[in-house]
Design a protein around this motif. Structure first.
Motif, short mmCIF file in Angstrom:
data_model
loop_
_atom_site.label_atom_id
_atom_site.label_comp_id
_atom_site.label_asym_id
_atom_site.label_seq_id
_atom_site.Cartn_x
_atom_site.Cartn_y
_atom_site.Cartn_z
N LYS A 116 0.87 -1.18 0.00
CA LYS A 116 0.00 0.00 0.00
C LYS A 116 0.90 1.22 0.00
O LYS A 116 2.10 1.13 0.25
N TYR A 117 0.33 2.37 -0.30
CA TYR A 117 1.13 3.59 -0.24
C TYR A 117 0.22 4.76 0.10
O TYR A 117 -0.98 4.76 -0.20
N PRO A 118 0.76 5.78 0.76
CA PRO A 118 -0.05 6.94 1.13
C PRO A 118 -0.57 7.69 -0.10
O PRO A 118 0.06 7.67 -1.16
N GLY A 119 -1.68 8.34 0.06
CA GLY A 119 -2.27 9.10 -1.05
C GLY A 119 -1.39 10.23 -1.52
O GLY A 119 -1.54 10.71 -2.65
N ILE A 134 14.48 -2.17 2.41
CA ILE A 134 13.04 -2.02 2.64
C ILE A 134 12.50 -0.75 2.00
O ILE A 134 11.31 -0.64 1.71
N HIS A 135 13.37 0.22 1.72
CA HIS A 135 12.94 1.48 1.09
C HIS A 135 13.38 1.56 -0.37
O HIS A 135 13.43 2.65 -0.94
N PHE A 136 13.67 0.43 -0.99
CA PHE A 136 14.20 0.43 -2.36
C PHE A 136 13.25 1.08 -3.35
O PHE A 136 13.65 1.96 -4.12
N ALA A 137 11.99 0.68 -3.37
CA ALA A 137 11.05 1.20 -4.36
C ALA A 137 9.86 1.90 -3.74
O ALA A 137 9.04 2.46 -4.46
N ALA A 138 9.76 1.86 -2.42
CA ALA A 138 8.63 2.47 -1.72
C ALA A 138 8.98 2.58 -0.25
O ALA A 138 10.04 2.11 0.18
N ASP A 139 8.09 3.16 0.54
CA ASP A 139 8.34 3.28 1.98
C ASP A 139 8.44 1.90 2.63
O ASP A 139 9.18 1.71 3.59
N GLN A 140 7.68 0.94 2.11
CA GLN A 140 7.70 -0.43 2.62
C GLN A 140 7.74 -1.35 1.40
O GLN A 140 6.71 -1.68 0.83
N THR A 141 8.94 -1.74 1.00
CA THR A 141 9.11 -2.50 -0.23
C THR A 141 9.11 -4.00 0.04
O THR A 141 9.76 -4.47 0.97
N TYR A 142 8.38 -4.72 -0.80
CA TYR A 142 8.37 -6.19 -0.75
C TYR A 142 9.00 -6.71 -2.04
O TYR A 142 8.83 -6.14 -3.12
N LEU A 213 -4.54 0.05 -5.35
CA LEU A 213 -3.10 0.00 -5.13
C LEU A 213 -2.69 0.70 -3.84
O LEU A 213 -1.63 0.40 -3.28
N LYS A 214 -3.52 1.59 -3.36
CA LYS A 214 -3.22 2.28 -2.11
C LYS A 214 -3.40 1.39 -0.89
O LYS A 214 -2.88 1.69 0.19
N ILE A 215 -4.15 0.29 -1.03
CA ILE A 215 -4.52 -0.49 0.14
C ILE A 215 -4.10 -1.95 0.08
O ILE A 215 -4.24 -2.68 1.06
N ASP A 216 -3.58 -2.42 -1.06
CA ASP A 216 -3.23 -3.82 -1.15
C ASP A 216 -2.18 -4.03 -2.24
O ASP A 216 -1.87 -3.11 -3.00
N PHE A 217 -1.62 -5.25 -2.29
CA PHE A 217 -0.67 -5.58 -3.34
C PHE A 217 -1.32 -5.44 -4.72
O PHE A 217 -2.52 -5.63 -4.86
N PRO A 218 -0.52 -5.14 -5.73
CA PRO A 218 -1.07 -5.09 -7.10
C PRO A 218 -1.65 -6.44 -7.51
O PRO A 218 -1.12 -7.49 -7.15
N ARG A 219 -2.74 -6.37 -8.25
CA ARG A 219 -3.34 -7.58 -8.82
C ARG A 219 -3.15 -7.53 -10.33
O ARG A 219 -3.34 -6.49 -10.95
N ILE A 220 -2.79 -8.67 -10.89
CA ILE A 220 -2.40 -8.73 -12.30
C ILE A 220 -3.45 -9.49 -13.09
O ILE A 220 -3.79 -10.62 -12.74
N PRO A 221 -3.99 -8.90 -14.17
CA PRO A 221 -4.96 -9.62 -15.00
C PRO A 221 -4.30 -10.76 -15.76
O PRO A 221 -3.15 -10.65 -16.20
#
Length: 348
Positions: A116-119, A134-142, A213-221
């Motif tokens: 998730k990420y802040p608005g 942990i900060h590689f691509a976002a504040d909390q990177t997985y 995307l702000k609240i969960d992992f990306p979902r891929i079609p």
């Protein structure tokens, strides 16, 4: 989609175990494992005890360890690889992350993104091929790895003498079957990885699912046909090659660094009219478009952050050439994102 994943490394003491040069890290490690009293080491290296980490205990654990062999490439921030001493005794919860990160010591890749990420921030996704922060691509990177290695044991490094490692795709069986059923064929793990990466770089995808995307992992079609899958996978591969700075188009960047001087980063600024990125009063990179200068990955304005994180340092020749490649890689990324969108619109 992925069987195993983990957040990036959080050392709690980056200034000690992470560095720009191997020599700088080794110098600090020698002080740490040497004979100076604990209090002098704490003061000199600016280290303090935490609930889960005590300096005297850590010093005892590493005294007989060859710490130089624990220094690895480290995906620290976007397009900013550094080095880390990944010794479990020096890193808080290092063992937790090691179970995944050790698979990146061999030839491998991972998609790094956030749950998730802040608005107030931007969505971030970036490929990496080394142990990551942990900060590689976002504040909390997985990190979601392409491959796992079956004979990697807990706490062990890959030995060059060990021979060929058996690698296992890190995709869930149910997901692989769904892809196979959808396409009527079985693509390679790399093709699937590139397809996912391309989707994550679709501007339309990011806009359409911004709230999710702000609240969960990306979902891929799931792919709907072989033609669009292959096209997106090919574009994803280009993006990966660009972001790992391995794309042949980066051999010539078209970016200049024409003025001699101290090469010291003092005051970073951008002149839009001249398309120049200044590092001090006299020296600049030219040929950098406004779009490339303002490009964000997650929370980071990539080209600005790289320089600001080096304020007070002199850029080496490698860093200067690296920055030029990043500028072109970002420009080409923007162009490829438009191509991705043209295909993505047909499948979602």
């Amino acid at each position: 989609i992925f069987k195993e994943w983990s957040s990036g490394v959080k050392t709690h003491r980056d200034h000690f175990v992470v560095g720009f040069t191997k020599e700088g890290i080794i110098q600090r490690l020698r002080i740490f494992s040497g004979s100076l009293p604990d209090e002098l080491v704490k003061e000199g290296l600016k280290l303090g005890d935490t609930r889960d980490w005590k300096l005297p205990e850590a010093r005892r654990k590493v005294r007989d360890v060859n710490l130089e062999n624990k220094i690895h490439s480290y995906a620290y921030r976007p397009f900013d690889n550094r080095l880390i001493c990944y010794e479990l005794a020096l890193i808080d919860r290092g063992c937790d992350r090691w179970q995944l990160m050790k698979h990146l010591l061999s030839e491998n890749m991972a998609i790094a993104t956030s749950r998730k990420y802040p608005g107030t921030r931007n969505f971030g996704a970036l490929v990496g091929d080394s142990v990551g922060d942990i900060h590689f691509a976002a504040d909390q990177t997985y990190f979601f790895l392409l491959y796992l290695f079956s004979d990697v044991r807990k706490g062990q490094l890959f030995e060059k003498e060990a021979g060929e490692l058996k690698r296992i795709p890190n995709f869930a069986d149910e997901f692989l079957q769904a892809v196979k059923d959808s396409l009527g064929m079985e693509p390679t793990p790399e093709e699937i990885f590139y397809y996912i990466y391309a989707i994550l770089y679709s501007p339309t995808y990011r806009r359409r699912y911004v709230e999710l995307l702000k609240i969960d992992f990306p979902r891929i079609p799931l792919p709907i046909d072989c033609e669009s899958f292959k096209a997106l996978s090919n574009l994803g591969k280009e993006l990966v090659d660009l972001h790992l700075l391995k794309h042949p188009a980066l051999q010539e960047t078209g970016i200049g660094f024409p003025q001699g001087g101290s090469d010291k980063v003092e005051k970073v600024g951008y002149d839009e009219e001249a398309q120049r990125v200044y590092i001090n009063g006299n020296q600049y990179f030219d040929g950098v478009s406004r779009e490339a200068w303002e490009y964000h990955i997650g929370a980071y304005q990539v080209m600005e952050k790289y320089l600001k994180d080096r304020k007070g340092r002199r850029l080496s020749l490698d860093e200067t050439n690296h920055y030029m490649k990043v500028a072109k890689a970002i420009r080409l990324t923007i162009e490829l994102q438009e191509k991705v969108d043209g295909i993505y619109a047909k499948i979602d």
